[in-house]
Structure formats: C-alpha cells, structure tokens
Motif scaffolding. Structure first.
Motif, short mmCIF file in Angstrom:
data_model
loop_
_atom_site.label_atom_id
_atom_site.label_comp_id
_atom_site.label_asym_id
_atom_site.label_seq_id
_atom_site.Cartn_x
_atom_site.Cartn_y
_atom_site.Cartn_z
N VAL A 166 40.36 7.46 28.79
CA VAL A 166 39.31 8.46 28.95
C VAL A 166 39.91 9.78 29.41
N THR B 67 42.13 11.32 26.53
CA THR B 67 41.28 11.81 25.44
C THR B 67 40.55 13.08 25.85
N SER B 68 40.01 13.09 27.06
CA SER B 68 39.29 14.26 27.56
C SER B 68 40.21 15.47 27.65
N ILE C 207 39.02 19.09 28.16
CA ILE C 207 38.23 18.82 29.37
C ILE C 207 39.18 18.44 30.51
N TYR D 45 36.63 16.78 36.57
CA TYR D 45 36.05 15.47 36.86
C TYR D 45 35.19 15.55 38.11
N PRO E 46 35.63 7.38 24.97
CA PRO E 46 36.57 8.37 24.44
C PRO E 46 36.11 9.05 23.16
N ILE F 132 33.23 11.37 23.88
CA ILE F 132 33.72 12.56 24.58
C ILE F 132 34.30 13.55 23.59
N LYS F 133 35.07 13.06 22.63
CA LYS F 133 35.66 13.95 21.60
C LYS F 133 34.55 14.62 20.80
N SER G 34 32.68 17.25 22.97
CA SER G 34 33.49 18.44 23.28
C SER G 34 33.37 19.52 22.20
#
Length: 283
Positions: A12, A15-16, A21, A24, A252, A255-256, A259
C-alpha cells in the motif's frame, strides 16, 4: 491498516508513493493503536523512507470522554511515536472537541512538543471557528489543519453558504461557516469519509440507495476516463478551498485509480450538476 499484514501494508505504501501520495493520517484510537504498529513495520519493509512521508496522527478521544489535558496529549504522543517507530510527527491533530479544554494547558503541551522536536505542526479535527480561535489565542504558531467530514452526500459546510437568508433546512448554519473561516485563515480542510454517507454508515458510491448521484458520477467518470470513486474525489478537489481528501483506502489498485482524480478538470456546471444529483436544490 491494522487489518493488513505488514507485507500487504508495505505494498500500500509503495503503490501510494508511486501514485504521488506521501501523506498518511493516523489516530491513537485506530485499531487500538495497532494500525500505527502495522504501518511502522510496513514502512521498514517498503522502498519508501520516513523522511519522504508526511505523517499525521490524532489524539484526545478516550473511552467515554474527550481529553485535551496536557498530561494526556504528551502521553498520547509518546505512545504514537513509539508505535510508529519515529522521532517526530509532521502534524498532530486534536480529535473531536473537548468542552472541558483549558486552552492554556493545551497550548503548553503543544509548545513542549514543538520545542522537543516531537511534533512539527498542529491542527484540530471537527472543530468550529470559535473553538479554533479559543485555542489559537494561546499558541505561538498557527493551527494549519481542520479535519472535517465532507462528501458529495454530506455537504452541510457548503449548503448553508448557498442558502443564505433562506428558511429551508440547508440554510441552517451547523458549523459557524467553517469552510469560509478556513479559507480566510488559510487552514487546510481535510475531508474525512469522502465516500461515506451519514455518520460512517456506509459507502454511497455504487450504492443503489443513491441512484441519481451514482448515475451522474458514472456519466462524468466515463467522460473523463476515471472511476466513479476518482470522480467523487475530483468533486472535492475542484473546490477552491484546496481541500485535502483522506481517502482511507488500503486497496493498492483502488488507490492508483483514485489518485487520477488530481488530473480531472470539472467545470462549474459539472460540479453543480453532481451537487444537485446528490439531492441538493439551489435557491
């Protein structure tokens, strides 16, 4: 993050970071503190270093009451730092207002944390302008963040400003014009639960109980080449207050996809179209 293994959490983080990104958001109550422990283990396994990230945590919620006392804040931060395996937090937020707050005492805690290097910046969560002003009076540094609930289907901070001098329900000022206040004070609004309806009652994106807003989300998502979740975030990002969404996802791939919201451009007509599709009527 406490429900993931350290290896899964590391993915995570990686990938972020690749998706741009680096922020947190934590809290000492998430997973009873275990979320911070898992994150620390994951960070050690990831390709990202601590100094490449902006770490934030929150304190002040205890079992059955809120606590902004100096003793509790200092103790909480020590626990947070230990669990995160870091020497400092980039930002500490006070989590939910404590009506028994003694601002001078809270300010002393902030000053001690700043001077010791344990916290760089400070903010609040779920507070109205007068609560912010009361604490700010005793602080040397500006409070830079207020974390507030906001999604397309939860917009009280926007509704009142669009219904000034009306007698309908949206005209009720529920938060003392916190959105305008934040813009005046250059405080960053962090939108929590941007995919939720109610008080964390569930996700509205893809929910059959919200057909109109989901149809509009999908229409615009198809037009812009992103997912409906990314469009829900793009709607928040379109506001000139420079709102920072806290997406809360540990998936993940999701999140992609989300984004990509940062690259979406929404016209006024499109933004208001989504707002109206969520059941909001303009005066």
């Amino acid at each position: 993050m406490d429900k993931l293994s350290a290896k899964e959490a590391a993915k995570v983080i990686d990938t972020s970071f690749e998706a741009g990104i680096d922020f947190y958001d934590h809290a000492d109550i998430y997973g009873g503190g275990n979320s911070e422990k898992v994150f620390a283990e994951a960070l050690e396994m990831s390709s990202v270093s601590r100094d490449q990230l902006f770490l934030q945590s929150k304190c002040g919620i205890r079992k059955g009451f809120f606590d902004f006392s100096k003793e509790h804040i200092l103790s909480s931060v020590d626990g947070i730092l230990k669990r995160l395996k870091t020497d400092y937090l980039d930002t500490l937020l006070l989590h939910r207002p404590d009506t028994l707050m003694e601002p001078e005492e809270t300010a002393e805690a902030f000053t001690q944390l700043k001077e010791s290097g344990k916290v760089r910046y400070f903010g609040v969560s779920n507070q109205n302008p007068m609560q912010v002003e009361l604490l700010q009076k005793y602080l040397k540094d500006d409070l830079i963040i207020n974390q507030l609930q906001l999604s397309i289907v939860h917009t009280p901070m926007i509704d009142a400003g669009l219904n000034v001098n009306m007698q309908n329900n949206p005209a009720i000022v529920r938060d003392s014009s916190i959105l305008e206040y934040s813009r005046l004070k250059e405080m960053t609004v962090q939108a929590w639960s941007p995919f939720q309806h109610g008080m964390i009652e569930g996700v509205f994106v893809g929910n059959s109980d919200y057909p109109e807003v989901n149809a509009k989300l999908q229409e615009l998502a198809d037009k812009k080449g992103v997912t409906d979740s990314a469009m829900a975030i793009a709607w928040i990002l379109r506001h000139p207050a420079n709102i920072q969404p806290v997406i809360g996802s540990m998936n993940p791939e999701r999140i992609k996809d989300i984004s990509k919201a940062s690259g979406v451009e929404l016209s006024r007509e499109e933004w208001y179209g989504l707002y109206r599709a969520a059941g909001n009527e303009l005066p």
